[in-house]
Write a protein that holds these residues in place. Structure first.
Motif, PDB file in Angstrom:
ATOM      1  N   PHE A 328     -11.768 -12.179 -13.767  1.00 38.59           N
ATOM      2  CA  PHE A 328     -10.720 -11.219 -14.122  1.00 38.59           C
ATOM      3  C   PHE A 328     -10.670 -10.079 -13.117  1.00 38.59           C
ATOM      4  N   ALA A 329     -11.827  -9.659 -12.648  1.00 40.89           N
ATOM      5  CA  ALA A 329     -11.888  -8.556 -11.681  1.00 40.89           C
ATOM      6  C   ALA A 329     -11.080  -8.857 -10.427  1.00 40.89           C
ATOM      7  N   LYS A 330     -10.958 -10.135 -10.088  1.00 39.95           N
ATOM      8  CA  LYS A 330     -10.205 -10.518  -8.896  1.00 39.95           C
ATOM      9  C   LYS A 330      -8.708 -10.246  -9.052  1.00 39.95           C
ATOM     10  N   THR A 331      -8.254 -10.054 -10.280  1.00 36.98           N
ATOM     11  CA  THR A 331      -6.834  -9.790 -10.523  1.00 36.98           C
ATOM     12  C   THR A 331      -6.512  -8.302 -10.511  1.00 36.98           C
ATOM     13  N   LEU A 332      -7.525  -7.463 -10.325  1.00 38.14           N
ATOM     14  CA  LEU A 332      -7.323  -6.018 -10.379  1.00 38.14           C
ATOM     15  C   LEU A 332      -7.016  -5.439  -8.999  1.00 38.14           C
ATOM     16  N   PRO A 333      -6.285  -4.338  -8.948  1.00 29.90           N
ATOM     17  CA  PRO A 333      -5.944  -3.728  -7.659  1.00 29.90           C
ATOM     18  C   PRO A 333      -7.164  -3.370  -6.821  1.00 29.90           C
ATOM     19  N   SER A 334      -8.296  -3.114  -7.478  1.00 32.34           N
ATOM     20  CA  SER A 334      -9.474  -2.627  -6.770  1.00 32.34           C
ATOM     21  C   SER A 334     -10.447  -3.724  -6.340  1.00 32.34           C
ATOM     22  N   HIS A 335     -10.064  -4.992  -6.525  1.00 34.35           N
ATOM     23  CA  HIS A 335     -10.936  -6.064  -6.047  1.00 34.35           C
ATOM     24  C   HIS A 335     -11.009  -6.023  -4.509  1.00 34.35           C
ATOM     25  N   PRO A 336     -12.184  -6.301  -3.926  1.00 36.31           N
ATOM     26  CA  PRO A 336     -12.351  -6.184  -2.472  1.00 36.31           C
ATOM     27  C   PRO A 336     -11.259  -6.841  -1.635  1.00 36.31           C
ATOM     28  N   GLN A 337     -10.904  -8.087  -1.933  1.00 41.61           N
ATOM     29  CA  GLN A 337      -9.919  -8.763  -1.097  1.00 41.61           C
ATOM     30  C   GLN A 337      -8.521  -8.162  -1.276  1.00 41.61           C
ATOM     31  N   ASN A 338      -8.282  -7.493  -2.390  1.00 40.77           N
ATOM     32  CA  ASN A 338      -6.991  -6.844  -2.610  1.00 40.77           C
ATOM     33  C   ASN A 338      -6.943  -5.475  -1.943  1.00 40.77           C
ATOM     34  N   VAL A 339      -8.040  -4.752  -2.023  1.00 41.17           N
ATOM     35  CA  VAL A 339      -8.135  -3.441  -1.384  1.00 41.17           C
ATOM     36  C   VAL A 339      -7.908  -3.547   0.125  1.00 41.17           C
ATOM     37  N   GLU A 340      -8.409  -4.618   0.695  1.00 40.01           N
ATOM     38  CA  GLU A 340      -8.386  -4.807   2.144  1.00 40.01           C
ATOM     39  C   GLU A 340      -6.990  -4.693   2.744  1.00 40.01           C
ATOM     40  N   VAL A 341      -5.975  -5.031   1.953  1.00 39.06           N
ATOM     41  CA  VAL A 341      -4.621  -5.116   2.508  1.00 39.06           C
ATOM     42  C   VAL A 341      -3.678  -4.079   1.903  1.00 39.06           C
ATOM     43  N   GLN A 342      -4.240  -3.049   1.258  1.00 44.16           N
ATOM     44  CA  GLN A 342      -3.414  -2.010   0.651  1.00 44.16           C
ATOM     45  C   GLN A 342      -3.704  -0.633   1.253  1.00 44.16           C
ATOM     46  N   PHE A 343      -2.890   0.348   0.843  1.00 45.15           N
ATOM     47  CA  PHE A 343      -3.102   1.727   1.278  1.00 45.15           C
ATOM     48  C   PHE A 343      -2.940   2.650   0.072  1.00 45.15           C
ATOM     49  N   LEU A 344      -3.464   3.848   0.201  1.00 40.78           N
ATOM     50  CA  LEU A 344      -3.418   4.816  -0.886  1.00 40.78           C
ATOM     51  C   LEU A 344      -2.283   5.802  -0.678  1.00 40.78           C
ATOM     52  N   GLN A 345      -1.472   5.984  -1.713  1.00 40.78           N
ATOM     53  CA  GLN A 345      -0.364   6.938  -1.637  1.00 40.78           C
ATOM     54  C   GLN A 345      -0.884   8.334  -1.316  1.00 40.78           C
ATOM     55  N   ASP A 346      -0.203   9.019  -0.428  1.00 37.33           N
ATOM     56  CA  ASP A 346      -0.586  10.376  -0.055  1.00 37.33           C
ATOM     57  C   ASP A 346       0.163  11.368  -0.948  1.00 37.33           C
ATOM     58  N   ALA A 347      -0.481  11.761  -2.030  1.00 34.41           N
ATOM     59  CA  ALA A 347       0.152  12.657  -3.005  1.00 34.41           C
ATOM     60  C   ALA A 347       0.403  14.035  -2.413  1.00 34.41           C
ATOM     61  N   GLU A 348      -0.425  14.448  -1.460  1.00 31.23           N
ATOM     62  CA  GLU A 348      -0.225  15.763  -0.843  1.00 31.23           C
ATOM     63  C   GLU A 348       1.080  15.777  -0.057  1.00 31.23           C
ATOM     64  N   TRP A 349       1.361  14.706   0.680  1.00 35.92           N
ATOM     65  CA  TRP A 349       2.627  14.632   1.427  1.00 35.92           C
ATOM     66  C   TRP A 349       3.805  14.684   0.458  1.00 35.92           C
ATOM     67  N   TRP A 350       3.706  13.926  -0.627  1.00 34.80           N
ATOM     68  CA  TRP A 350       4.798  13.927  -1.594  1.00 34.80           C
ATOM     69  C   TRP A 350       4.928  15.282  -2.283  1.00 34.80           C
ATOM     70  N   GLY A 351       3.824  15.966  -2.496  1.00 35.86           N
ATOM     71  CA  GLY A 351       3.889  17.283  -3.100  1.00 35.86           C
ATOM     72  C   GLY A 351       4.709  18.259  -2.269  1.00 35.86           C
ATOM     73  N   LYS A 352       4.642  18.094  -0.957  1.00 31.44           N
ATOM     74  CA  LYS A 352       5.361  18.993  -0.047  1.00 31.44           C
ATOM     75  C   LYS A 352       6.798  18.549   0.204  1.00 31.44           C
ATOM     76  N   ASN A 353       7.066  17.262   0.071  1.00 34.97           N
ATOM     77  CA  ASN A 353       8.362  16.721   0.505  1.00 34.97           C
ATOM     78  C   ASN A 353       9.205  16.101  -0.604  1.00 34.97           C
ATOM     79  N   ARG A 354       8.672  16.064  -1.808  1.00 33.70           N
ATOM     80  CA  ARG A 354       9.354  15.354  -2.892  1.00 33.70           C
ATOM     81  C   ARG A 354      10.795  15.825  -3.112  1.00 33.70           C
ATOM     82  N   ASP A 355      11.000  17.113  -3.293  1.00 36.56           N
ATOM     83  CA  ASP A 355      12.335  17.610  -3.645  1.00 36.56           C
ATOM     84  C   ASP A 355      13.363  17.267  -2.574  1.00 36.56           C
ATOM     85  N   THR A 356      12.984  17.445  -1.314  1.00 35.65           N
ATOM     86  CA  THR A 356      13.900  17.157  -0.211  1.00 35.65           C
ATOM     87  C   THR A 356      14.250  15.683  -0.158  1.00 35.65           C
ATOM     88  N   VAL A 357      13.230  14.828  -0.308  1.00 32.02           N
ATOM     89  CA  VAL A 357      13.457  13.382  -0.246  1.00 32.02           C
ATOM     90  C   VAL A 357      14.288  12.907  -1.430  1.00 32.02           C
TER      91      VAL A 357
END
Length: 367
Positions: A328-357
């Motif tokens: 079951f763990a292999k189906t989760l976003p945090s499984h090693p092979q899944n993490v390898e090909v993803q990126f983390l949303q930059d909430a700080e960038w969105w905090g500064k640019n959300r309204d304009t975008v």
């Protein structure tokens, strides 16, 4: 190595995330979850009550059963569920001093656009919990699960045996037939800008800061194939199943659930975007000490393993995965092979640019 796309807080190490390893539409009226001994809350947590503002839906039902009810049973503190925790309501509460909520489900994407002054500073013990990566914590929030937005498609629409492997494939409507859907900008939700620049050739490690002009040029190439930009968690799945679109971005938990039910859908983790779902305490919360207790309880390894084995989000506490079914763990976003090909949303960038975008996207989508 660091997870691509992180720029706020300490570096999120791939090793730690490998080990560690919505929006949901609508809210629910405030109601006691469990009756417990003691009176109502007050005085910063002297009572036996905590009010949690959450987003409703199946996720909250899982939280009730596997987090809130066990917490009440163990502590005698009544959990009252309310919501949804909209930014406008949070700001109004704090500015008027009429605080109805103690704990809110949100995290960096909620705190940063509103402002830290509307939230309590967490005690040190919540910022140093064994098994939780330092990038998951902040003076104003504690992550209790992770979720991803991924690329999904209807196999009967795009063609038998065909697999989309990237956002460039998603943009290629000749090779992979069918209309498309991506997240829009209603209700303050940020559109899928990251996927637009990835489709245009930006490397995953270089997504942030987002080249806004480039993203909108990329959106422009796809716009005629988008009958609707989705704004609630259920929409992309519904459009995929009904064949209104052939491919869409979608929350990983949603696509997993639909596949289990036999829908002719598939997806890839490639280019998926992690987001942190966290607890924050409203400034001046009358039951803040009880809120802190619930936060700490929710990230205990045994509690994390219990709830996220039933609802497929990634536990924030690394120690929880050791208590979960390995397949079951292999189906989760945090499984090693899944993490390898993803990126983390930059909430700080969105905090500064959300309204304009958001303003620009709304104009773009209506033109």
């Amino acid at each position: 190595m660091n997870i691509p796309g992180t720029s706020h807080g300490p570096a999120l190490s791939r090793r730690n995330l490998l080990r560690g390893g919505a929006l949901l539409a609508g809210g629910i009226a405030a109601a006691p979850l469990l009756s417990a001994c003691g009176g109502s809350g007050g005085g910063g947590g002297g009572g036996k009550k905590v009010v949690v503002a959450d987003w409703g839906g199946a996720l909250v039902e899982a939280e009730k059963k596997y987090i809130f009810e066990p917490f009440s049973k163990e502590t005698g503190i009544e959990v009252v569920v309310a919501g949804p925790p909209t930014p406008a309501k949070i700001k109004a509460m704090v500015e008027t001093g009429n605080i109805e909520w103690d704990l809110i489900a949100g995290g960096p994407s909620t705190v940063l656009p509103i402002g830290r002054k509307y939230f309590e500073t967490l005690p040190d013990k919540l910022l140093n919990i064994p098994g939780i990566d330092k990038s998951y914590v902040d003076p104003n929030w504690l992550t209790y699960y992770l979720f991803s937005i991924v690329l999904a498609w209807n196999t009967s629409v795009v063609g038998s045996g065909k697999k989309l492997e990237s956002w460039a494939d998603f943009w290629d409507t000749e090779k992979f037939p069918g209309r498309r859907s991506l997240r829009g900008a209603d209700n303050g939700v940020p559109p899928d800008m990251e996927f637009a620049v990835l489709a245009d050739g930006v490397d995953m490690k270089s997504v942030y800061p987002i080249d806004v002009d480039r993203a909108f040029r990329s959106f422009g190439k796809l716009k005629s194939h988008v009958p609707q930009w989705w704004t609630s968690g259920a929409q992309p799945g519904q459009m995929l199943v009904s064949k209104q679109v052939g491919a869409s971005s979608i929350f990983s938990g949603r696509i997993g659930e639909l596949k289990q039910k036999g829908a002719p859908l598939d997806f890839t983790w490639n280019g998926g975007m992690f987001q942190l779902a966290a607890w924050s305490v409203v400034k001046g919360a009358p039951n803040k000490e009880n809120a802190f207790k619930l936060m700490e309880f929710s990230v205990r390894p045994d509690i994390q393993a219990s709830v996220w084995s039933k609802y497929p989000n990634g536990p924030s506490n690394a120690k929880a995965l050791d208590l979960m079914d390995k397949e079951f763990a292999k189906t989760l976003p945090s499984h090693p092979q899944n993490v390898e090909v993803q990126f983390l949303q930059d909430a700080e960038w969105w905090g500064k640019n959300r309204d304009t975008v958001l303003k620009r996207f709304q104009e773009f989508s209506k033109s």
